[in-house]
Design a protein around this motif. Sequence first.
Motif, PDB file in Angstrom:
ATOM      1  N   GLN A  84      -0.409 -10.212   6.480  1.00 34.30           N
ATOM      2  CA  GLN A  84       0.317  -9.186   6.336  1.00 34.30           C
ATOM      3  C   GLN A  84       0.002  -8.179   5.422  1.00 34.30           C
ATOM      4  O   GLN A  84       0.077  -6.918   5.621  1.00 34.30           O
ATOM      5  N   TYR A  85      -0.946  -8.644   4.596  1.00 32.34           N
ATOM      6  CA  TYR A  85      -1.492  -7.653   3.557  1.00 32.34           C
ATOM      7  C   TYR A  85      -2.644  -6.686   4.427  1.00 32.34           C
ATOM      8  O   TYR A  85      -2.604  -5.580   4.382  1.00 32.34           O
ATOM      9  N   GLN A  86      -3.641  -7.535   5.129  1.00 31.54           N
ATOM     10  CA  GLN A  86      -4.703  -6.977   5.799  1.00 31.54           C
ATOM     11  C   GLN A  86      -4.250  -6.030   6.977  1.00 31.54           C
ATOM     12  O   GLN A  86      -4.960  -5.149   7.251  1.00 31.54           O
ATOM     13  N   PHE A  87      -2.937  -6.353   7.419  1.00 30.41           N
ATOM     14  CA  PHE A  87      -2.595  -5.447   8.559  1.00 30.41           C
ATOM     15  C   PHE A  87      -1.251  -4.445   8.265  1.00 30.41           C
ATOM     16  O   PHE A  87      -0.634  -4.023   9.023  1.00 30.41           O
ATOM     17  N   ARG A  88      -1.073  -4.314   6.948  1.00 31.11           N
ATOM     18  CA  ARG A  88      -0.108  -3.588   6.556  1.00 31.11           C
ATOM     19  C   ARG A  88       0.071  -2.207   7.157  1.00 31.11           C
ATOM     20  O   ARG A  88       1.097  -1.731   7.195  1.00 31.11           O
ATOM     21  N   GLN A  89      -1.293  -1.674   7.340  1.00 31.90           N
ATOM     22  CA  GLN A  89      -1.286  -0.218   7.797  1.00 31.90           C
ATOM     23  C   GLN A  89      -1.455   0.055   9.289  1.00 31.90           C
ATOM     24  O   GLN A  89      -2.302   0.845   9.732  1.00 31.90           O
ATOM     25  N   ARG A  90      -1.296  -1.168  10.065  1.00 34.75           N
ATOM     26  CA  ARG A  90      -1.503  -1.140  11.540  1.00 34.75           C
ATOM     27  C   ARG A  90      -0.305  -1.396  12.193  1.00 34.75           C
ATOM     28  O   ARG A  90       0.499  -1.878  11.695  1.00 34.75           O
ATOM     29  N   CYS A 304       4.564   6.239   8.058  1.00 34.66           N
ATOM     30  CA  CYS A 304       3.135   6.509   8.174  1.00 34.66           C
ATOM     31  C   CYS A 304       2.836   7.501   7.304  1.00 34.66           C
ATOM     32  O   CYS A 304       3.469   8.237   6.579  1.00 34.66           O
ATOM     33  N   ASN A 305       1.612   7.990   7.253  1.00 36.10           N
ATOM     34  CA  ASN A 305       1.006   8.942   6.440  1.00 36.10           C
ATOM     35  C   ASN A 305       0.500  10.177   7.044  1.00 36.10           C
ATOM     36  O   ASN A 305      -0.567  10.023   7.993  1.00 36.10           O
ATOM     37  N   LYS A 306       1.141  11.039   6.589  1.00 36.71           N
ATOM     38  CA  LYS A 306       0.974  12.451   7.521  1.00 36.71           C
ATOM     39  C   LYS A 306      -0.427  13.036   7.430  1.00 36.71           C
ATOM     40  O   LYS A 306      -0.907  13.684   8.277  1.00 36.71           O
TER      41      LYS A 306
END
Length: 359
Positions: A84-90, A304-306
């Motif tokens: 979950q850490y490695q894929f937190r931004q996917r 998400c990050n704009k």
Amino acid sequence: MPGLPLLLAAALLSSWAQLWTDAGSWWSLALNPVQRPEMFIIGAQPVCSQLPGLSPGQRKLCQLYQEHMAYIGEGAKTGIKECQYQFRQRRWNCSTVDNASVFGRVMQIGSRETAFTYAVSAAGVVNAISRACREGELSTCGCSRTARPKDLPRDWLWGGCGDNVEYGYRFAKEFVDAREREKNFAKGSEEQGRVLMNLQNNEAGRRAVYKTADVACKCHGVSGSCSLKTCWLQLAEFRRVGDQLKEKYDSAAAMRITRKGKLELVNSRFNQPTPEDLVYVDPSPDYCLRNETTGSLGTQGRLCNKTSEGMDGCELMCCGRGYDPFKSVQVERCHCKFHWCCFVKCRKCTEVVDQYVCK
Ligand SMILES: *[C@@H]1O[C@H](CO)[C@@H](O)[C@H](O)[C@H]1NC(C)=O
Ligand SMILES: *[C@@H]1O[C@H](CO)[C@@H](O)[C@H](O)[C@H]1NC(C)=O
Ligand SMILES: *[C@@H]1O[C@H](CO)[C@@H](O)[C@H](O)[C@H]1NC(C)=O
Ligand SMILES: *[C@@H]1O[C@H](CO)[C@@H](O)[C@H](O)[C@H]1NC(C)=O
């Protein structure tokens, strides 16, 4: 030929049954905390029959090595957390569902993400068992008995009690691979391809723990002179194992099953995967929309990050569906002052920040 449709129906039914039995996994040991080893009564077999998700072979190993079970659960939990850490931004963020299937149906697809999940949870087990040995928690193993590294300076002692990664590796291989080895699919079938894929990725996970383990040393000597050093084998922080496996995920090899029952590269111009590499047999779904069939949760409602152009950016994360802004209040420590002697006093500052979620 009225028999044929019936046969077909039976074949379909049994493949469904396969899917359903596959839905449960030893990973569920991470969700249902296994009782501490001291709670096990020697020979109390019901414990093993009550643990969900074990294959017949794993159940046998459970009976033989009951005190290991809590550590397998701990290892699975460590693996899931790291995933979950490695894929937190996917888009696929390694989220779990609250039942025996743990990761839900997405694991039925032989994708890169599935490859990573198998590897990182196998690694979690090696990690947990190796440490448990060192800490004296298991009756069948103790400190590492790895030979002294050749390049260790001659006046340093090779002694201390090291993490027993040899034992952790062997046990994890027995236990984690058991469920794959029990399956008996036709040579060259898709199902057999999936078994080979799982075995390869389990092995890659175990090796990542082995490879990142290193020598650690402690100084002795008069008044900290460090004239004497004792060294031992020590596992790396699990984050490093996760980082390494994430790199393997990025370079994972697409494979297919041959008629002879071996995995081969889809694109033969690429390098043959080594036992340390991840492999997959199915393309990944895009994970954009919620889909009950594939088990994808979709990205609706995800932060998400704009301004980012990466996978965490709103464009990619929201799959072009657009995003909604909202204001969120964040509290931070600020105006920190050092007071003599010796503490730091801070104030709390609130800040309103713009955030975005996928439509
Ligand atoms: C697990 O839960 C999910 C949703 O929470 C559901 O779709 C799935 O069918 C369940 N699987 C099993 C094996 O119960
Ligand atoms: C879910 O995924 C399957 C397999 O990719 C696809 O055939 C189906 O159309 C999808 N369903 C929805 C509702 O998007
Ligand atoms: C992952 O994404 C799902 C679906 O968008 C969301 O419900 C869940 O909270 C996320 N999980 C984590 C660990 O971020
Ligand atoms: C968003 O992405 C930009 C560019 O990659 C980065 O500098 C910034 O720190 C990110 N913001 C957050 C809140 O993660």
